[in-house]
Design an enzyme around this catalytic site. Structure first.
Site, short mmCIF file in Angstrom:
data_model
loop_
_atom_site.label_atom_id
_atom_site.label_comp_id
_atom_site.label_asym_id
_atom_site.label_seq_id
_atom_site.Cartn_x
_atom_site.Cartn_y
_atom_site.Cartn_z
N ASP A 35 0.77 36.63 19.94
CA ASP A 35 -0.65 36.24 20.02
C ASP A 35 -0.99 35.06 19.13
OD1 ASP A 35 -0.57 37.34 17.52
OD2 ASP A 35 -1.95 38.97 17.94
N ARG A 92 -8.93 11.31 4.34
CA ARG A 92 -9.65 10.27 5.06
C ARG A 92 -11.17 10.42 4.92
NH1 ARG A 92 -7.97 8.97 10.42
NH2 ARG A 92 -6.74 10.89 10.33
N GLN A 93 -11.66 11.65 5.11
CA GLN A 93 -13.11 11.87 5.12
C GLN A 93 -13.56 12.16 3.69
OE1 GLN A 93 -14.60 12.04 8.48
NE2 GLN A 93 -16.62 11.84 7.55
N LYS A 189 -7.13 -8.46 10.65
CA LYS A 189 -7.30 -7.80 11.96
C LYS A 189 -8.64 -8.17 12.58
CE LYS A 189 -5.28 -3.53 10.34
NZ LYS A 189 -5.20 -2.08 10.41
N ARG A 191 -10.69 -6.42 15.59
CA ARG A 191 -10.65 -5.29 16.53
C ARG A 191 -11.51 -5.65 17.73
NH1 ARG A 191 -8.86 -0.15 16.47
NH2 ARG A 191 -8.17 -0.26 14.30
N ASP A 216 3.62 -0.16 5.49
CA ASP A 216 2.34 0.56 5.53
C ASP A 216 2.53 1.91 4.86
OD1 ASP A 216 -0.28 1.15 6.06
OD2 ASP A 216 -0.15 0.75 8.21
N SER A 220 0.62 6.17 11.66
CA SER A 220 0.02 7.23 12.48
C SER A 220 0.12 6.84 13.95
CB SER A 220 -1.43 7.47 12.03
OG SER A 220 -2.02 8.45 12.84
N THR A 221 -0.80 6.08 14.48
CA THR A 221 -0.66 5.63 15.88
C THR A 221 0.31 4.46 15.99
OG1 THR A 221 -2.46 4.02 15.75
CG2 THR A 221 -3.06 6.29 16.34
N GLY A 222 0.57 3.77 14.90
CA GLY A 222 1.50 2.64 14.91
C GLY A 222 0.97 1.37 15.56
#
Lengths: 292, 292
Positions: A35, A92-93, A189, A191, A216, A220-222
């Site tokens: 479960d 992060r937050q 950058k 965006r 870096d 994460s997402t790269g």
């Protein structure tokens, strides 16, 4: 500290830390009932100072069982329970960007501070907090990966140009570059949309013939690295070496990065991953020795 | 209590509870970053008494975000924060069966007690604990599904024979059967291996022509029900109606149970599932009104 427990997926680093610290390494019994509930069992720990090696990538499924384990160790009479989390989650937050947001970093720090007596981590993603002590009420030690990354670049890359992902990384990349006498730059950058990032590399024409080294703290997402590799290709520069401290590689990030064809991807062993090439065992062992 | 928040997957029950209690229902913003961390945001809650409707099946991925949400509500000035968990997790491990085991029920109860002021649940799986008050330090109320299950059987099954999964369930199935003047029995199990359970149904020959109604509090792997359906087929009895309070249906349990060809599967709406047929809204609303 005289017993290391390897959380599932952290066995390799735990074993090398055990060797470096001359401390035995065991694995708790961990499994799931059909479960989805967690089952945990520990061995003989009475009177021992125990530390769990558990990197906190993908933290939601891991944190509750980890709190169970800490409680079980205390209930079995462990003298102390520490946490070696080479990657620390939920930083992060660090404030409300919008009204009503959960400041998850504070709750997470309170939960871990209630379960462990000390915490060692590598390069935590601190922005508005100046130190972990602002949110963690236990003793913490932070290990820096920069010296080992610099040594790895020196040993593996000829004529490197170290490139950081953004202006915030300047201090970090300048430390790496400074240690090996290499030049450095940081990406700028623009965006254009959620997945559409344009990057420019200021002054790169000053270093012809150098091998770009994209470094870096978290991969994460790269997407930033992928965009930078694309930009370097447009400039007809050498394919870069990609270095990350924490190999999160969310979802298809590793495949996306490989598809962009960097010369090499090398990560530190804070999160077990096939790209691990930079060994932080000695640095972590030194950080642990400072605390316990 | 004047605001209900529906945790993802609990919207249907939250809406019907909102109607029954004349309380508005909102949904917090919940999402995940690519790296697996949770993001949460709540609306205007200052001075309001808030309750979250969140069934705690598959608890590990849910509990940490739920603790974040409770903290966010408090930080935003909610007057109180309660938890309506129609299914409550982590009650199985209520002592050490083997030395060194984590008694997860205690840690889980301490975490929830630290985040919420009160808790309402349906038929918690209590064995050695006599009440939730032994491990929860907050006010708790337990709602019983038996009256609604009995009413559903009376309305939907002709000449029922209520059958419980084991001798421990006798009190519960006798209550259901007694409420509708039906006979009851409990299974006797002989376990031959991990997935090989033989069951017998004592004295079933006394009730020819009755429709068997297999009733259990939690349907997890469903193996006991599958074995009982097989036994009833061997006895050339009618295919049974299968009733469960909590529709966990771990892994392939639902498919396995369907493949055994019961006459029908009906579960209570404590965990949202296509088999939900027995509505506990009124019973839950009454339980909540008793506490707040």
């Amino acid at each position: 500290m005289n017993l290391l427990l390897a959380w599932p997926g952290n066995e390799t680093l735990a074993q090398s830390l055990g060797l470096a610290l001359s401390v035995p390494v065991e694995s708790p019994v961990t499994r799931r009932f059909p479960d989805g509930e967690a089952y945990l069992r520990v061995g003989e720990v009475r009177g021992r100072d125990v530390a769990i090696v558990a990197s906190l990538d993908r933290p939601d499924e891991k944190t509750l069982p980890l709190l169970f384990l800490a409680d079980a160790l205390r209930a079995e009479g462990a003298a102390s329970v520490g946490l070696i989390a080479p990657y620390l989650a939920y930083l992060r937050q660090d404030r409300q960007f919008l009204r009503g947001e959960a400041v998850t970093s504070r709750t997470f720090a309170r939960l871990l501070s209630g379960a462990f007596q000390w915490l060692v981590t590598v390069d935590p993603h601190l922005h508005r907090y100046h130190s972990l002590g602002e949110i963690y009420s236990i003793e913490t030690a932070v290990v820096h990966a920069a010296p080992e990354i610099a040594a790895w670049i020196k040993a593996n890359v000829e004529s490197p140009l170290v490139i950081g992902p953004d202006s915030e990384s300047e201090q970090w990349v300048s430390e790496i570059a400074g240690a090996i006498g290499a030049p450095y730059a940081t990406l700028e950058k623009t965006r254009r949309g959620d997945r559409d990032v344009e990057v420019t590399i200021p002054r790169i024409e000053r270093w012809p013939g150098h091998t770009p080294v994209l470094a870096d703290d978290i991969v994460s997402t790269g997407r930033t690295m992928v965009a930078a590799i694309g930009r370097l290709a447009e400039l007809k520069r050498l394919a870069p070496v990609c270095i990350g401290v924490h190999a999160i590689f969310a979802q298809d990030a590793w495949q996306a990065l490989m598809a962009a064809k960097p010369a090499r991807i090398a990560t530190c062993n804070t999160i077990e991953h096939p790209t691990n090439a930079i060994d932080l065992t000695a640095a972590l062992a030194a950080g642990i020795r400072k605390l316990v």
